[in-house]
Enzyme design. Structure first.
Site, PDB file in Angstrom:
ATOM      1  N   THR A   1     -25.629 -21.335  16.424  1.00 53.03           N
ATOM      2  CA  THR A   1     -26.878 -21.845  16.716  1.00 53.03           C
ATOM      3  C   THR A   1     -27.859 -22.192  15.525  1.00 53.03           C
ATOM      4  O   THR A   1     -29.115 -22.276  16.055  1.00 53.03           O
ATOM      5  CB  THR A   1     -27.613 -21.312  18.211  1.00 53.03           C
ATOM      6  OG1 THR A   1     -27.935 -19.843  17.771  1.00 53.03           O
ATOM      7  CG2 THR A   1     -26.939 -21.267  19.323  1.00 53.03           C
ATOM      8  N   SER A   2     -27.531 -21.584  14.550  1.00 49.62           N
ATOM      9  CA  SER A   2     -28.507 -21.468  13.278  1.00 49.62           C
ATOM     10  C   SER A   2     -28.460 -22.662  12.506  1.00 49.62           C
ATOM     11  O   SER A   2     -29.397 -23.504  12.612  1.00 49.62           O
ATOM     12  CB  SER A   2     -27.881 -20.234  12.427  1.00 49.62           C
ATOM     13  OG  SER A   2     -29.005 -19.628  11.930  1.00 49.62           O
ATOM     14  N   ARG A   3     -27.668 -22.956  11.555  1.00 44.29           N
ATOM     15  CA  ARG A   3     -27.369 -24.112  10.616  1.00 44.29           C
ATOM     16  C   ARG A   3     -26.051 -24.537  10.455  1.00 44.29           C
ATOM     17  O   ARG A   3     -25.287 -23.606  10.366  1.00 44.29           O
ATOM     18  CB  ARG A   3     -28.240 -24.003   9.179  1.00 44.29           C
ATOM     19  CG  ARG A   3     -29.480 -23.949   9.498  1.00 44.29           C
ATOM     20  CD  ARG A   3     -30.273 -25.436   9.926  1.00 44.29           C
ATOM     21  NE  ARG A   3     -31.787 -25.399  10.056  1.00 44.29           N
ATOM     22  CZ  ARG A   3     -32.462 -25.350  11.297  1.00 44.29           C
ATOM     23  NH1 ARG A   3     -31.891 -25.076  12.358  1.00 44.29           N
ATOM     24  NH2 ARG A   3     -33.827 -25.174  10.950  1.00 44.29           N
TER      25      ARG A   3
ATOM     26  N   ASP B   1     -24.135 -25.479  18.179  1.00 46.88           N
ATOM     27  CA  ASP B   1     -25.336 -26.556  18.406  1.00 46.88           C
ATOM     28  C   ASP B   1     -25.873 -27.070  17.300  1.00 46.88           C
ATOM     29  O   ASP B   1     -26.666 -27.882  17.151  1.00 46.88           O
ATOM     30  CB  ASP B   1     -26.642 -25.478  19.074  1.00 46.88           C
ATOM     31  CG  ASP B   1     -27.790 -26.180  19.413  1.00 46.88           C
ATOM     32  OD1 ASP B   1     -27.614 -27.253  20.061  1.00 46.88           O
ATOM     33  OD2 ASP B   1     -28.981 -25.931  18.691  1.00 46.88           O
TER      34      ASP B   1
ATOM     35  N   GLU C   1     -24.782 -33.010  10.702  1.00 47.59           N
ATOM     36  CA  GLU C   1     -25.610 -33.509  11.863  1.00 47.59           C
ATOM     37  C   GLU C   1     -26.509 -34.609  11.595  1.00 47.59           C
ATOM     38  O   GLU C   1     -26.838 -35.446  12.333  1.00 47.59           O
ATOM     39  CB  GLU C   1     -26.166 -32.336  12.676  1.00 47.59           C
ATOM     40  CG  GLU C   1     -27.215 -31.644  11.824  1.00 47.59           C
ATOM     41  CD  GLU C   1     -27.972 -30.562  12.917  1.00 47.59           C
ATOM     42  OE1 GLU C   1     -27.034 -29.457  13.207  1.00 47.59           O
ATOM     43  OE2 GLU C   1     -29.222 -30.565  12.920  1.00 47.59           O
TER      44      GLU C   1
ATOM     45  N   HIS D   1     -28.137 -29.844  18.739  1.00 51.60           N
ATOM     46  CA  HIS D   1     -29.149 -29.152  18.151  1.00 51.60           C
ATOM     47  C   HIS D   1     -30.515 -29.167  19.200  1.00 51.60           C
ATOM     48  O   HIS D   1     -31.568 -29.475  18.946  1.00 51.60           O
ATOM     49  CB  HIS D   1     -29.984 -29.714  17.076  1.00 51.60           C
ATOM     50  CG  HIS D   1     -30.474 -28.791  15.967  1.00 51.60           C
ATOM     51  ND1 HIS D   1     -30.289 -28.669  14.775  1.00 51.60           N
ATOM     52  CD2 HIS D   1     -31.371 -28.143  16.142  1.00 51.60           C
ATOM     53  CE1 HIS D   1     -31.092 -27.811  14.049  1.00 51.60           C
ATOM     54  NE2 HIS D   1     -31.593 -27.255  15.234  1.00 51.60           N
ATOM     55  N   GLN D   2     -30.095 -28.299  20.366  1.00 50.33           N
ATOM     56  CA  GLN D   2     -31.053 -28.291  21.615  1.00 50.33           C
ATOM     57  C   GLN D   2     -31.369 -27.095  21.777  1.00 50.33           C
ATOM     58  O   GLN D   2     -32.089 -26.756  22.827  1.00 50.33           O
ATOM     59  CB  GLN D   2     -30.630 -29.099  22.770  1.00 50.33           C
ATOM     60  CG  GLN D   2     -29.136 -28.239  23.276  1.00 50.33           C
ATOM     61  CD  GLN D   2     -28.532 -28.943  24.773  1.00 50.33           C
ATOM     62  OE1 GLN D   2     -27.949 -29.979  24.653  1.00 50.33           O
ATOM     63  NE2 GLN D   2     -29.054 -28.180  25.608  1.00 50.33           N
ATOM     64  N   ALA D   3     -30.772 -26.023  21.134  1.00 48.69           N
ATOM     65  CA  ALA D   3     -31.112 -24.602  21.236  1.00 48.69           C
ATOM     66  C   ALA D   3     -32.536 -24.219  21.432  1.00 48.69           C
ATOM     67  O   ALA D   3     -33.206 -23.453  22.408  1.00 48.69           O
ATOM     68  CB  ALA D   3     -30.517 -23.769  20.406  1.00 48.69           C
ATOM     69  N   PHE D   4     -33.560 -25.129  20.861  1.00 51.98           N
ATOM     70  CA  PHE D   4     -34.848 -24.796  20.812  1.00 51.98           C
ATOM     71  C   PHE D   4     -35.730 -25.392  22.280  1.00 51.98           C
ATOM     72  O   PHE D   4     -36.816 -25.388  22.170  1.00 51.98           O
ATOM     73  CB  PHE D   4     -35.517 -25.263  19.474  1.00 51.98           C
ATOM     74  CG  PHE D   4     -35.765 -26.844  19.416  1.00 51.98           C
ATOM     75  CD1 PHE D   4     -34.581 -27.428  19.139  1.00 51.98           C
ATOM     76  CD2 PHE D   4     -36.898 -27.336  19.867  1.00 51.98           C
ATOM     77  CE1 PHE D   4     -34.347 -29.017  19.287  1.00 51.98           C
ATOM     78  CE2 PHE D   4     -36.840 -28.880  19.873  1.00 51.98           C
ATOM     79  CZ  PHE D   4     -35.653 -29.405  19.508  1.00 51.98           C
TER      80      PHE D   4
HETATM   81  P1  NAD Z   1     -35.430 -14.722  10.959  1.00 48.80           P
HETATM   82  O1  NAD Z   1     -35.903 -14.842   9.834  1.00 48.80           O
HETATM   83  O2  NAD Z   1     -36.440 -13.923  12.276  1.00 48.80           O
HETATM   84  O3  NAD Z   1     -34.127 -14.010  10.874  1.00 48.80           O
HETATM   85  C1  NAD Z   1     -33.077 -14.253   9.957  1.00 48.80           C
HETATM   86  C2  NAD Z   1     -32.223 -13.017   9.495  1.00 48.80           C
HETATM   87  O4  NAD Z   1     -31.430 -13.440   8.827  1.00 48.80           O
HETATM   88  C3  NAD Z   1     -33.158 -12.272   8.587  1.00 48.80           C
HETATM   89  O5  NAD Z   1     -33.110 -10.900   9.109  1.00 48.80           O
HETATM   90  C4  NAD Z   1     -32.440 -12.116   7.322  1.00 48.80           C
HETATM   91  O6  NAD Z   1     -32.816 -11.004   6.791  1.00 48.80           O
HETATM   92  C5  NAD Z   1     -31.286 -12.280   7.945  1.00 48.80           C
HETATM   93  N1  NAD Z   1     -30.202 -12.951   6.679  1.00 48.80           N
HETATM   94  C6  NAD Z   1     -30.661 -13.502   5.500  1.00 48.80           C
HETATM   95  N2  NAD Z   1     -29.503 -13.595   4.694  1.00 48.80           N
HETATM   96  C7  NAD Z   1     -28.568 -13.178   5.439  1.00 48.80           C
HETATM   97  C8  NAD Z   1     -27.052 -12.969   5.252  1.00 48.80           C
HETATM   98  N3  NAD Z   1     -26.677 -13.183   4.013  1.00 48.80           N
HETATM   99  N4  NAD Z   1     -26.258 -12.599   5.857  1.00 48.80           N
HETATM  100  C9  NAD Z   1     -26.569 -11.910   7.295  1.00 48.80           C
HETATM  101  N5  NAD Z   1     -28.175 -12.085   7.659  1.00 48.80           N
HETATM  102  C10 NAD Z   1     -28.896 -12.569   6.670  1.00 48.80           C
HETATM  103  O7  NAD Z   1     -35.371 -16.110  11.550  1.00 48.80           O
HETATM  104  P2  NAD Z   1     -35.010 -16.462  13.113  1.00 48.80           P
HETATM  105  O8  NAD Z   1     -36.110 -17.011  13.740  1.00 48.80           O
HETATM  106  O9  NAD Z   1     -34.457 -15.316  13.933  1.00 48.80           O
HETATM  107  O10 NAD Z   1     -33.882 -17.767  13.017  1.00 48.80           O
HETATM  108  C11 NAD Z   1     -32.775 -17.596  12.578  1.00 48.80           C
HETATM  109  C12 NAD Z   1     -32.150 -19.087  12.157  1.00 48.80           C
HETATM  110  O11 NAD Z   1     -32.049 -19.651  13.659  1.00 48.80           O
HETATM  111  C13 NAD Z   1     -33.198 -20.026  11.427  1.00 48.80           C
HETATM  112  O12 NAD Z   1     -32.953 -19.747  10.075  1.00 48.80           O
HETATM  113  C14 NAD Z   1     -32.548 -21.204  11.883  1.00 48.80           C
HETATM  114  O13 NAD Z   1     -31.797 -21.723  10.971  1.00 48.80           O
HETATM  115  C15 NAD Z   1     -32.083 -21.009  13.245  1.00 48.80           C
HETATM  116  N6  NAD Z   1     -32.870 -21.708  14.463  1.00 48.80           N
HETATM  117  C16 NAD Z   1     -31.940 -22.675  15.085  1.00 48.80           C
HETATM  118  C17 NAD Z   1     -32.661 -23.280  16.185  1.00 48.80           C
HETATM  119  C18 NAD Z   1     -31.888 -24.338  16.879  1.00 48.80           C
HETATM  120  O14 NAD Z   1     -32.568 -25.166  17.722  1.00 48.80           O
HETATM  121  N7  NAD Z   1     -30.633 -24.557  16.931  1.00 48.80           N
HETATM  122  C19 NAD Z   1     -33.995 -23.295  16.346  1.00 48.80           C
HETATM  123  C20 NAD Z   1     -34.686 -22.037  15.518  1.00 48.80           C
HETATM  124  C21 NAD Z   1     -34.086 -21.548  14.728  1.00 48.80           C
END
Ligand code: NAD
Length: 331
Positions: free
Chosen positions: A232-234, A258, A263, A295-298
């Protein structure tokens, strides 16, 4: 202040207008994403507001600067789609929404995990066709299984807490160890241990040069056969071709995403009447053990309200020359 809002969906308009109920800002909505071609639409707007698939590269920022823009407000957390070095060089300031609702994303990751494990997507389609057969719908108990959380920041920690509630052993990987993560009963592990033990891997780290294709042919070869992967990240965290190979061989038991690397050409649009040119996503969608959400997780009421209120608060602070709490700069 006049704000050009790019990639504006109907819900963006609704929530931004609600956050701007006093009419303090003048919002100009554009359906089109930001790119070098569309940047001119923001002429005269001191601030622009963009989302995850807008392309704020150096060329687009250059056009914005020449047309008077001084602030880019990202209505999201990730900022991999803006050239921060170019913004700094041009004197354009950048803000994002650092946190809105980690619950929204973590809970969606759980929904994807539950659906892919218990084949809810297949059961839903079957019963609509009066097919009540259970063949091929076997999942596994999550209780007692090992779940790996890659990135133990805000979202990863909420996800970890929910998984602990399911009775899972939770292991994490993050260059920054979080005492909160360990205090909740999870522990850190090296990639080798994750590969060996994890029945489920969920990605919650940002996309950076060091995390690009963090899931690739090598890491997949080390994974526990049949493991489930949730992203759900990128999209760029996953080498999609390698994941397709792992799904074909059975090394990966299922995939629920997601986000998808390409995308930007697909998501947030209704392409149901179109022939999709992207063969990779078409291949993925054809697998019975893959679920894709766009990309609807948020996308929860709480998250959208916070995102829009925070974004407009940042623009007001910029207008008043106050400290920008959510500013991001090139490192
Ligand atoms: P955050 O900054 O609180 O946490 C990210 C964590 O990843 C940090 O603790 C960081 O140290 C860690 N990290 C960095 N490099 C790393 C690596 N090589 N291996 C492992 N961990 C590593 O961010 P968050 O608020 O928890 O959001 C995380 C991600 O979720 C965002 O970067 C974004 O890409 C994604 N996101 C997706 C949606 C969605 O709708 N799908 C919405 C919001 C965020």
């Amino acid at each position: 202040m006049e704000i050009a809002v790019f990639s504006a969906t109907p819900y963006d308009r609704r929530y931004l207008e609600a956050a701007n109920a006093d009419g303090h800002h003048q919002l100009k909505f554009f359906d089109t994403p930001l790119s070098i071609e569309s940047a001119g639409l923001a002429a005269g707007c001191r601030a622009i507001c963009i989302f995850v698939n807008d392309n704020a590269d150096a060329a687009a920022l250059d056009v914005l600067k020449r047309n008077g823009t001084g602030l880019v407000a990202l209505r999201c957390t990730g900022f991999n789609n803006i050239d921060l070095d170019a913004a700094a060089r041009l004197g354009i300031r950048v803000v994002r929404v650092v946190t809105y609702s980690p619950n929204s994303v973590a809970e969606h990751a759980v929904a994807l995990l539950m659906a892919i494990n218990r084949k809810i997507h297949r059961a839903y389609n079957r019963t609509r066709d009066s097919n009540f057969s259970l063949d091929g719908l076997i999942g596994f108990d999550l209780a007692g299984k090992t779940v790996a959380v890659v990135g133990t920041g805000k979202i990863g920690q909420v996800f970890a807490r929910i998984m602990l509630g399911f009775g899972c052993e939770v292991i994490g990987h993050d260059p920054q160890h979080s005492p909160e993560f360990e205090a909740m009963g999870a522990h850190y592990a090296e990639p080798g241990e994750i590969g060996e033990k994890a029945d489920v891997v969920s990605l919650h780290c940002p996309l950076t040069p060091s995390t690009y294709h963090i899931i690739n042919a090598q890491t997949l070869a080390r994974a526990k056969p049949g493991a489930l992967l949730i992203n759900t990240s990128r999209g760029g965290l996953i080498d999609t071709e390698a994941v397709i190979d792992a799904l074909k061989s059975g090394q990966l038991g299922g995939l629920a995403i997601d986000v998808y690397e390409q995308e930007a050409d697909l998501f947030f649009r209704d392409l149901s009447g179109t022939v999709i040119a992207d063969d990779v996503i078409q291949r993925l969608i054809s697998f019975p053990n893959v679920i894709v959400t766009g990309h609807q997780a948020f996308l929860t009421n709480e998250a959208l309200t916070t995102i829009c209120e925070t974004t407009l608060r940042s623009v007001t602070a910029f207008e008043r020359n106050e400290t920008l709490e959510n500013e991001i700069r090139a490192s």
